[in-house]
Structures are given as C-alpha cells and as structure tokens.
Motif scaffolding. Structure first.
Motif, mmCIF file in Angstrom:
data_model
loop_
_atom_site.group_PDB
_atom_site.id
_atom_site.type_symbol
_atom_site.label_atom_id
_atom_site.label_comp_id
_atom_site.label_asym_id
_atom_site.label_seq_id
_atom_site.Cartn_x
_atom_site.Cartn_y
_atom_site.Cartn_z
ATOM 1 N N PRO A 1 -1.530 -2.214 8.231
ATOM 2 C CA PRO A 1 -0.151 -2.682 8.358
ATOM 3 C C PRO A 1 0.896 -1.723 7.805
ATOM 4 C CG PRO A 1 -1.566 -4.505 7.745
ATOM 5 C CD PRO A 1 -2.425 -3.272 7.707
ATOM 6 N N ALA A 2 0.624 -1.078 6.680
ATOM 7 C CA ALA A 2 1.613 -0.160 6.105
ATOM 8 C C ALA A 2 1.849 1.035 7.022
ATOM 9 C CB ALA A 2 1.153 0.307 4.724
ATOM 10 N N ILE A 3 0.791 1.523 7.665
ATOM 11 C CA ILE A 3 0.933 2.642 8.595
ATOM 12 C C ILE A 3 1.662 2.188 9.859
ATOM 13 C CG2 ILE A 3 -0.358 4.196 10.113
ATOM 14 C CD1 ILE A 3 -2.384 4.540 7.891
ATOM 15 N N LEU A 4 1.327 1.006 10.352
ATOM 16 C CA LEU A 4 2.037 0.469 11.511
ATOM 17 C C LEU A 4 3.531 0.328 11.208
ATOM 18 C CD1 LEU A 4 -0.399 -2.328 12.750
ATOM 19 C CD2 LEU A 4 0.232 -0.265 14.007
ATOM 20 N N ALA A 5 3.853 -0.159 10.011
ATOM 21 C CA ALA A 5 5.252 -0.332 9.626
ATOM 22 C C ALA A 5 5.973 1.012 9.565
ATOM 23 C CB ALA A 5 5.328 -1.041 8.272
ATOM 24 N N ALA A 6 5.311 2.013 8.995
ATOM 25 C CA ALA A 6 5.921 3.340 8.893
ATOM 26 C C ALA A 6 6.172 3.931 10.276
ATOM 27 C CB ALA A 6 5.028 4.262 8.074
ATOM 28 N N ARG A 7 5.205 3.784 11.176
ATOM 29 C CA ARG A 7 5.361 4.317 12.529
ATOM 30 C C ARG A 7 6.480 3.607 13.284
ATOM 31 N NH1 ARG A 7 -0.436 5.750 15.411
ATOM 32 N NH2 ARG A 7 0.076 7.955 15.588
ATOM 33 N N GLU A 8 6.523 2.285 13.174
ATOM 34 C CA GLU A 8 7.562 1.529 13.870
ATOM 35 C C GLU A 8 8.949 1.888 13.334
ATOM 36 O OE1 GLU A 8 6.369 -2.470 13.242
ATOM 37 O OE2 GLU A 8 4.700 -2.387 14.673
ATOM 38 N N GLY B 1 0.803 -1.211 0.000
ATOM 39 C CA GLY B 1 0.000 0.000 0.000
ATOM 40 C C GLY B 1 0.836 1.260 0.000
ATOM 41 N N THR B 2 0.151 2.381 -0.001
ATOM 42 C CA THR B 2 0.778 3.698 -0.012
ATOM 43 C C THR B 2 0.506 4.408 1.309
ATOM 44 O OG1 THR B 2 0.565 3.919 -2.417
ATOM 45 C CG2 THR B 2 0.815 5.957 -1.154
ATOM 46 N N VAL B 3 1.523 5.041 1.847
ATOM 47 C CA VAL B 3 1.379 5.852 3.059
ATOM 48 C C VAL B 3 1.800 7.273 2.713
ATOM 49 C CG1 VAL B 3 2.037 6.189 5.469
ATOM 50 C CG2 VAL B 3 1.896 3.869 4.525
ATOM 51 N N ARG B 4 0.858 8.198 2.800
ATOM 52 C CA ARG B 4 1.138 9.609 2.510
ATOM 53 C C ARG B 4 1.492 10.307 3.825
ATOM 54 N NH1 ARG B 4 -4.674 10.628 0.359
ATOM 55 N NH2 ARG B 4 -4.936 9.319 2.208
ATOM 56 N N ILE B 5 2.707 10.839 3.891
ATOM 57 C CA ILE B 5 3.216 11.429 5.136
ATOM 58 C C ILE B 5 3.412 12.930 4.970
ATOM 59 C CG2 ILE B 5 5.108 11.440 6.805
ATOM 60 C CD1 ILE B 5 5.661 8.559 6.135
ATOM 61 N N ASP C 1 -2.096 10.283 5.344
ATOM 62 C CA ASP C 1 -2.351 9.126 6.212
ATOM 63 C C ASP C 1 -1.663 9.279 7.559
ATOM 64 O OD1 ASP C 1 -3.767 7.546 4.192
ATOM 65 O OD2 ASP C 1 -1.818 7.434 3.200
ATOM 66 N N LEU C 2 -0.533 9.981 7.574
ATOM 67 C CA LEU C 2 0.276 10.096 8.788
ATOM 68 C C LEU C 2 0.926 11.468 8.804
ATOM 69 C CD1 LEU C 2 2.702 7.378 10.132
ATOM 70 C CD2 LEU C 2 3.445 9.741 9.998
ATOM 71 N N VAL C 3 0.957 12.085 9.959
ATOM 72 C CA VAL C 3 1.615 13.386 10.097
ATOM 73 C C VAL C 3 2.660 13.297 11.196
ATOM 74 C CG1 VAL C 3 -0.241 14.193 11.625
ATOM 75 C CG2 VAL C 3 1.300 15.844 10.592
ATOM 76 N N ILE C 4 3.819 13.875 10.927
ATOM 77 C CA ILE C 4 4.831 14.078 11.962
ATOM 78 C C ILE C 4 4.731 15.544 12.356
ATOM 79 C CG2 ILE C 4 7.269 13.917 12.583
ATOM 80 C CD1 ILE C 4 7.629 11.998 10.231
ATOM 81 N N ALA C 5 4.391 15.795 13.611
ATOM 82 C CA ALA C 5 4.126 17.161 14.063
ATOM 83 C C ALA C 5 4.955 17.461 15.306
ATOM 84 C CB ALA C 5 2.639 17.359 14.340
ATOM 85 N N PHE D 1 5.826 14.255 17.569
ATOM 86 C CA PHE D 1 4.887 13.138 17.662
ATOM 87 C C PHE D 1 4.306 12.799 16.297
ATOM 88 C CE2 PHE D 1 2.443 17.013 18.310
ATOM 89 C CZ PHE D 1 1.293 16.814 17.551
ATOM 90 N N THR D 2 3.716 11.624 16.210
ATOM 91 C CA THR D 2 2.999 11.231 15.002
ATOM 92 C C THR D 2 1.515 11.136 15.304
ATOM 93 O OG1 THR D 2 3.231 8.848 15.413
ATOM 94 C CG2 THR D 2 4.964 9.918 14.124
#
Length: 308
Positions: free
Chosen positions: A282-289, A92-96, A143-147, A271-272
């Motif tokens: 799973p793709a988001i979990l992988a990116a966060r880990e 999948g794709t994770v947009r950060i 999908d995910l933000v680093i703030a 933080f994320t």
C-alpha cells in the motif's frame, strides 16, 4: 533448514562482487560477512566460494543457491505486501531513488501530498543516475525508482522490475539570450562552433545529445561537463554554453535562455519501476499514485513552449 539471512549474503556477494561491498550495503563488518558465509558452507556441506586473486568467485553450487534465494526473497516480499494490504491504515517506509530534474520538478509537491494524505508513510529520497538506480532497486537498495529514457536509448531492463510511464517532456535546444555581441542561433546546426555543456560520459542524456549533434553534421565542442542541471542552466543563461535540456528542468522557474524546438520534436519518457513482488504494498501504491497526480499537475501548469 538453511538460514535465509546467510543465503541473502550469498546473493548480495553475487550482485556486488566483493565482501567489502556486501558489508557496506548491509552495514556489517567484512569479517562478519565472511564468517556467516563460512557457516553457510558448513550447513550445505559443499564449497560455495573460491578465491580468485583478491576477490572470491561463486561455485556452480553457490549459483544454484543464489537462484533459489532470489525466488525466496520475492516470496517473502510478496508476503510482506499482502500483510500490509490487510491493514486498515497505510504505513511504512518507501525508499525512492530519483534523478535530478525529476527530483526538482516532481518531488517537493509529491512529498507535501504524501504528508497530507498518508501521514504514517515515511518517504526517503536519494538522488541517483537512472541506470544505477534501476540496478540498485533490483538489488533491494531502494523500493521505487524514478528513471528516464531518451528517444532511441533503451534504459536497462530487469525481469523483477515493472515499469509504468509517469510523464514525457520535450527536449529542446537551450541557448543564451539574444544579445548584440552574439550570433543569432535559430537551429542546432548554428551551434557547431559554440561551446557546449553536457552531463559526464556514460549518462543517457550525454549519449543522446552527442548523437543529435552528429546527426546535424558536427561534433559538439563539449567544454563543460557536470551532472548538475542547475549549473548547466547558469552556464547557458550567462552566455557561456549551449545545451539540450528537457522541459522538466524549467518547472517552477523562469529562464532567460531561449528554448528552440528540435527537428522531430523529441520527447524524453519518465517512468517509475518497483520490484513486482512489492508492487502491491500500500505505501508503494500510494507513492506511485501521488507521483502520477503530481506529474499531471505539472504537465497542466507548465507552459512547455519554446521561446524565440
């Protein structure tokens, strides 16, 4: 049965305010958005939009639909996450969305690790200011933000978004290298008459820096404004300005600037956040880990010390 795509257009109009902005966000034409919303009105049999000058306003009935649409989209996103979790591979794709210092310090290594460990995951990254990025992640642009959050300055909260601490870094006073023709700076108070560089007004870092100076008894002479932290560093290193810099900006590079500790040793929190309905994809979990592993690695290798 109501058309989910049209309901989403109505919710997007609530979020973004104009048909043109909805069209741009979803890559439709404004006339297509207008036509689809007109069809939705026919489906429900009640007025949903009223003209208010050049804008349109949602009726109370439209607000009811928007509330249900938000719940529906969360359910659909949760279904997608559960489906992805049932597969044996992570794809999948994770947009950060990420702010500059985190992009420089954390993303290169994170992208390399993701490519090695999860080759079927596509990462797309766009630089955004944290407050804007949090809103856009809530609106489903990312999908995910680093703030970031500065001491005493609360970042915006959205009930649909979770929040997990990634790391913290010290905020220090960065001043030019010592030179015979420059006064020796040993504290924040010594910079009261010097030129400052800060991010533009509205940024959390700018608000925090101004408050720090005022607490020290002076109004900073902000002669230079830029959101580019690399430009800020060059101005400081060249002797043209002083500034308050978080330690992440020094990751992977040296500096001729002198870094002085501030009273109370303030730290910024990084933080994320993701939408709760997609948090188990799973793709988001992988990116966060992977981001967390990178942050730990950076913390271990960064000396983080002040220079005299």
């Amino acid at each position: 049965m109501l058309d989910v795509r049209r309901l989403r257009l109505l919710r997007e109009l609530k979020i973004r305010g104009t048909l043109a902005e909805v069209a741009e966000a979803l890559q439709y034409s404004p006339s297509s958005v207008s036509q689809q919303l007109a069809l939705l009105e026919k489906e429900v049999g009640v007025e949903l939009l009223r003209k208010s000058g050049r804008r349109v306003q949602l009726t109370p009935q439209a607000e009811v639909l928007v509330a249900h649409t938000a719940q529906l989209l969360e359910t659909l996103e949760q279904a997608e996450a559960d489906l992805a979790a049932s597969l044996t591979t992570v794809t999948g794709t994770v947009r950060i969305a990420v702010f500059q210092s985190a992009a420089l310090a954390l993303m290169p290594d994170t992208l390399s690790r993701m490519t090695a460990d999860y080759p079927e995951v596509r990462i797309e990254m766009i630089q955004r200011e944290p407050e804007t990025a949090l809103h856009e992640t809530w609106a489903r642009d990312f999908d995910l933000v680093i703030a970031e959050q500065y001491p005493g300055h609360a970042a915006p909260r959205y009930p649909e978004l979770d929040r997990i601490k990634l790391t913290t870094d010290a905020i220090r006073l960065a001043v030019p290298p010592a030179a015979p023709d420059r006064p020796l700076i040993t504290s924040l108070e010594d910079t009261a008459t010097l030129p400052w560089v800060m991010e533009p007004r509205g940024a959390a870092s700018r608000h925090w820096a101004e408050q720090a100076c005022r607490s020290a008894g002076f109004e900073p002479d902000v002669r230079f404004e830029t959101a580019d932290l690399q430009a800020q560093i060059r101005l400081i290193e060249s002797g043209n300005a002083v500034g308050l810099m978080p330690d992440l900006v020094w990751t992977g590079r040296g500096t001729t600037a002198r870094l002085l500790d501030l009273p109370g040793h303030p730290r910024r929190t990084v933080f994320t956040s993701v939408r709760r309905s997609s948090a188990q994809r799973p793709a988001i979990l992988a990116a966060r880990e992977t981001l967390a592993a990178t942050a730990i690695s950076v913390a271990r290798t960064d000396d983080g010390g002040a220079s005299g």
